[in-house]
Write a protein that holds these residues in place. Structure first.
Motif, PDB file in Angstrom:
ATOM      1  N   GLY A  38       1.189  32.193   5.000  1.00 12.45           N
ATOM      2  CA  GLY A  38       1.993  31.153   4.251  1.00 12.45           C
ATOM      3  C   GLY A  38       3.214  31.009   4.948  1.00 12.45           C
ATOM      4  N   VAL A  39       3.858  32.242   5.140  1.00  7.57           N
ATOM      5  CA  VAL A  39       5.351  32.314   5.745  1.00  7.57           C
ATOM      6  C   VAL A  39       5.217  31.454   7.204  1.00  7.57           C
ATOM      7  N   LYS A  40       4.248  31.988   7.842  1.00  4.97           N
ATOM      8  CA  LYS A  40       4.049  31.489   9.162  1.00  4.97           C
ATOM      9  C   LYS A  40       4.041  29.770   9.197  1.00  4.97           C
ATOM     10  N   ILE A  41       3.116  29.309   8.266  1.00  2.00           N
ATOM     11  CA  ILE A  41       3.053  28.093   8.143  1.00  2.00           C
ATOM     12  C   ILE A  41       4.227  27.282   7.764  1.00  2.00           C
ATOM     13  N   LEU A  42       5.151  27.774   6.812  1.00  2.00           N
ATOM     14  CA  LEU A  42       6.129  27.440   6.394  1.00  2.00           C
ATOM     15  C   LEU A  42       7.185  27.175   7.435  1.00  2.00           C
ATOM     16  N   GLU A  43       7.068  27.860   8.467  1.00  2.00           N
ATOM     17  CA  GLU A  43       7.947  27.798   9.758  1.00  2.00           C
ATOM     18  C   GLU A  43       7.474  26.832  10.453  1.00  2.00           C
ATOM     19  N   ARG A  44       6.195  26.776  10.613  1.00  2.00           N
ATOM     20  CA  ARG A  44       5.487  25.623  11.482  1.00  2.00           C
ATOM     21  C   ARG A  44       5.986  24.664  10.898  1.00  2.00           C
ATOM     22  N   ASP A  45       5.643  24.314   9.547  1.00  2.00           N
ATOM     23  CA  ASP A  45       6.087  22.941   8.933  1.00  2.00           C
ATOM     24  C   ASP A  45       7.546  22.492   8.957  1.00  2.00           C
ATOM     25  N   ARG A  46       8.480  23.706   9.194  1.00  2.00           N
ATOM     26  CA  ARG A  46       9.703  23.251   9.435  1.00  2.00           C
ATOM     27  C   ARG A  46      10.044  22.688  10.835  1.00  2.00           C
ATOM     28  N   GLN A  47       9.350  23.582  11.900  1.00  2.00           N
ATOM     29  CA  GLN A  47       9.423  23.176  13.349  1.00  2.00           C
ATOM     30  C   GLN A  47       8.841  21.721  13.695  1.00  2.00           C
ATOM     31  N   THR A 109       5.924  37.298  15.251  1.00  2.00           N
ATOM     32  CA  THR A 109       6.074  36.348  16.238  1.00  2.00           C
ATOM     33  C   THR A 109       5.502  35.267  16.390  1.00  2.00           C
ATOM     34  N   LEU A 110       6.001  34.028  16.482  1.00  2.12           N
ATOM     35  CA  LEU A 110       5.064  32.844  16.818  1.00  2.12           C
ATOM     36  C   LEU A 110       4.987  32.792  18.106  1.00  2.12           C
ATOM     37  N   ASN A 111       3.935  32.237  18.754  1.00  6.75           N
ATOM     38  CA  ASN A 111       3.598  31.594  20.090  1.00  6.75           C
ATOM     39  C   ASN A 111       4.024  32.779  21.278  1.00  6.75           C
ATOM     40  N   LYS A 112       3.315  33.620  21.152  1.00  8.86           N
ATOM     41  CA  LYS A 112       3.406  34.701  22.494  1.00  8.86           C
ATOM     42  C   LYS A 112       2.915  34.057  23.646  1.00  8.86           C
ATOM     43  N   GLY A 113       3.638  34.291  24.712  1.00  6.78           N
ATOM     44  CA  GLY A 113       2.948  34.062  26.296  1.00  6.78           C
ATOM     45  C   GLY A 113       3.565  32.641  26.699  1.00  6.78           C
ATOM     46  N   PRO A 114       3.113  32.122  27.695  1.00 12.78           N
ATOM     47  CA  PRO A 114       3.719  31.051  28.479  1.00 12.78           C
ATOM     48  C   PRO A 114       4.218  29.714  27.745  1.00 12.78           C
ATOM     49  N   GLU A 115       3.259  29.665  26.766  1.00 16.35           N
ATOM     50  CA  GLU A 115       3.659  28.373  25.876  1.00 16.35           C
ATOM     51  C   GLU A 115       4.788  28.790  25.161  1.00 16.35           C
ATOM     52  N   CYS A 116       5.477  29.591  25.173  1.00 10.90           N
ATOM     53  CA  CYS A 116       6.786  29.779  24.464  1.00 10.90           C
ATOM     54  C   CYS A 116       7.930  28.900  25.141  1.00 10.90           C
ATOM     55  N   THR A 120       9.673  21.865  21.244  1.00 11.95           N
ATOM     56  CA  THR A 120      10.995  21.138  21.009  1.00 11.95           C
ATOM     57  C   THR A 120      12.323  22.259  21.064  1.00 11.95           C
ATOM     58  N   LEU A 121      13.308  21.780  20.805  1.00 10.43           N
ATOM     59  CA  LEU A 121      14.596  22.667  20.950  1.00 10.43           C
ATOM     60  C   LEU A 121      14.395  23.572  19.805  1.00 10.43           C
ATOM     61  N   THR A 122      14.189  23.101  18.666  1.00  7.46           N
ATOM     62  CA  THR A 122      13.844  23.720  17.266  1.00  7.46           C
ATOM     63  C   THR A 122      13.109  25.029  17.665  1.00  7.46           C
ATOM     64  N   GLU A 123      11.847  24.610  18.271  1.00  5.90           N
ATOM     65  CA  GLU A 123      10.743  25.804  18.371  1.00  5.90           C
ATOM     66  C   GLU A 123      11.269  26.830  19.319  1.00  5.90           C
TER      67      GLU A 123
END
Length: 366
Positions: A38-47, A109-116, A120-123
């Protein structure tokens, strides 16, 4: 594009569509993991700027009878949340005994790897902050971060309001490290909180990757004697108190639940760490391991060179080590949070204690 993993109705614990038994260890594990999600998706929603009906986070806690009490924010990024248990609906709760009043959860941590590098700037800003915190964990300096200071402030505030008997700490990966340090800090103050720590990082050489078990065991034994020798030398030089008076021993009453997968190099060393302690006791050299288990070789070397030394988080006296023996096809699956709310896992639980390490391994029912 919305990932199915973000939607509770598609990826949540389908086995709990009936009732939650708060005295069932598997149900507790599933709920704790979902609230971290839920915390992870909260941050996803924000981003992603998802609001109102487009937001996906709330089902991850509302289904279990919780409401979002507080968001924990560091540098604009939501890294944690405090959930408060409210009046449950009859259909999804079996017992009230053992129900936590508050659950304090921390994401990984969100999105490890090359996709980091994308997004967007926020992400990118949020991922950069996650990376900075991870570096502090590697350096054993998590306590110096604003993220941990914020977490501890809210932990203390929650205890002041509710007491400590019905508060859970939980987290995944980086979040597990924050919850671990918070739990250790509270235990040092004599307050033992229930803790559910998923894939907690181990900052240590991954001895477990050595295929030959005899060589692996020899390396661990040599390391224990080396660390013990350096510890005794340091104590003699500084005339420190006996180990029985060490604060490390005082933590032995706190028994966090550590959820690890052997295929996850970030946390798998916990298996070897605790197994080695038990082996040393059985061989009659527990006096050696009793000192070695409290210190890291890197910390002792830094101390000998006159530098600040902070011991890694994984050096804890007691734990309920829960190992997922279900095969994982890749590291991402072994380290993933989603495995921990599944009902078809092959789990093995072993309780280790600094004083007594002979607790049997117990299979956990599905």
């Amino acid at each position: 594009m919305i990932s199915n993993k973000e939607r509770f109705d598609l990826s949540g614990p389908s086995h709990l569509t009936g009732r939650v038994d708060w005295n069932n260890a598997n149900h507790q594990r599933s709920v704790a993991a979902c609230l971290v999600q839920g915390v992870k998706i909260l941050e996803r929603d924000r981003q992603k700027n998802r609001r109102g009906p487009q937001a996906l986070a709330s089902p991850w806690w509302k289904f279990f009878g919780f409401r979002l009490h507080t968001r924990l924010i560091d540098d604009d990024s939501i890294f944690g949340a405090i959930y408060e248990f409210t009046s449950p609906s009859y259909h999804n709760h079996l017992t009230m005994n053992g129900t936590p009043h508050y659950i304090i959860a921390f994401r990984g941590t969100l999105n490890k790897g090359p996709e980091c590098l994308l997004g967007t700037l926020t992400e990118r800003r949020a991922r950069k902050r996650d990376f900075q915190v991870n570096l502090h964990i590697i350096k054993s300096r998590l306590h110096q971060t604003s993220r941990f200071e914020i977490a501890m402030r809210y932990v203390w505030n929650t205890i002041d309001v509710s007491g400590s008997s019905d508060i859970w700490l939980t987290g995944h990966s980086q979040g597990a490290a924050i919850a671990m340090l918070a739990g250790k800090t509270m235990a040092e103050a004599g307050i033992f909180l229930e803790a559910f720590l998923f894939n907690p990082p181990v900052v240590s050489a991954p001895i477990g990757i050595i295929k030959n078990e005899n060589v692996q065991q020899l390396v661990r034994i040599l390391r224990s004697f080396l660390v013990t020798g350096l510890t005794v030398a340091r104590k003699a030089h500084h005339q420190q108190a006996d180990v029985s008076e060490d604060p490390f021993v005082a933590l032995s009453g706190w028994v966090p639940r550590l959820y690890v997968h052997p295929g996850d190099l970030i946390c798998s060393e916990y298996v070897g760490y605790f197994k080695h302690r038990k082996t040393m006791e059985e061989r009659g050299v527990w006096c050696v391991e009793r000192l070695a288990t409290q210190h890291s070789l890197r910390g002792l070397v830094r101390s000998a060179r006159g530098k600040e030394s902070e011991e890694p988080l994984h050096l804890i006296p007691s734990a309920d080590l829960i190992v997922n023996l279900t095969p994982a096809q890749a590291f991402k699956q072994a380290h993933g949070l989603g495995q921990w709310w599944r009902s078809d896992l092959q789990l093995q639980s072993t309780v280790y204690n600094l004083v007594r390490l002979r607790s049997p391994s117990l299979p956990i029912g599905r």
